[in-house]
Design an enzyme around this catalytic site. Structure first.
Site, short mmCIF file in Angstrom:
data_model
loop_
_atom_site.label_atom_id
_atom_site.label_comp_id
_atom_site.label_asym_id
_atom_site.label_seq_id
_atom_site.Cartn_x
_atom_site.Cartn_y
_atom_site.Cartn_z
CG HIS A 17 -1.96 -0.72 1.27
ND1 HIS A 17 -2.19 -1.76 2.53
CD2 HIS A 17 -3.00 -1.38 0.32
CE1 HIS A 17 -3.20 -2.62 2.32
NE2 HIS A 17 -3.63 -2.37 1.21
CE LYS A 41 -12.50 -5.69 2.91
NZ LYS A 41 -11.43 -6.17 1.82
#
Ligand code: ADP
Length: 175
Positions: A17, A41
């Site tokens: 990331h 989620k």
């Protein structure tokens, strides 16, 4: 001035990331890393925790800001006067999902462009799920996340006990 948004769940942020965020910061005037506050989620870290970990991870890059958002991504971009969505591409499996998401976002907001940055080979295998799975198994994650994230991860798993394991999906390249 071109403002780009790099949206994601970042549960937690890992080196893959950070690499994408840095490359985006070299391409655009201002990059907002936008932590999605209500994904569909199970997450290990709260929005505030994910944001704080991300903030510390990119603190040395002056044109990166960290924020969070809820709702539709393109609406968040509009609210921030941003024109570009940045996403990272790892494996071919990512491509199908990112392609579908880019087309959907184009339909919702034709003025917004999606830029997909291909991961460097070094991080092509890396996902937050894999980091969490390895941490649960007691493995070494120091080549995947910073020591700050590593500490936070082990502290969180300790805090949650067996409940923490339920928040980690089976290994998947996609989180
Ligand atoms: P999502 O936002 O899809 O729930 P993440 O928060 O993990 O998943 O990822 C945010 C963005 O970063 C996505 O575009 C994802 O493809 C990208 N990404 C995740 N891991 C990597 C990596 N190892 N290398 C490059 N990009 C990545």
């Amino acid at each position: 001035m071109t403002i780009a948004v790099y949206p994601g769940t970042f549960d937690p942020v890992h080196f893959g990331h950070i690499e994408i965020a840095k490359r985006a910061a070299a391409l655009f005037d201002h990059v907002i890393v936008a932590v999605y506050a209500r994904p569909l989620k199970n997450l290990l870290f709260s929005t505030e925790e994910r944001k704080a970990l991300m903030r510390r991870a990119v603190a040395d890059i002056p044109n990166i800001e960290v924020d969070s958002y809820t709702g539709v991504t393109v609406e968040y971009l509009r609210s921030r006067d941003a024109r570009v969505i940045v996403r990272g591409l790892r494996v071919t499996y990512d491509f199908e999902l990112e392609y579908q998401m880019a087309l959907t976002n184009k339909k919702l907001a034709s003025e917004i462009e999606t830029v997909l940055l291909v991961t460097s080979l070094e991080y092509a295998f890396l996902s937050s799920s894999i980091v969490k799975e390895i941490a649960i198994a007691g493995g070494c994650i120091n080549q995947m996340v910073s020591s700050d994230v590593e500490r936070a991860l082990f502290a969180k798993l300790k805090e949650l006990g067996s409940e923490g394991q339920g928040k980690v999906p089976l290994v998947s390249l996609r989180d």
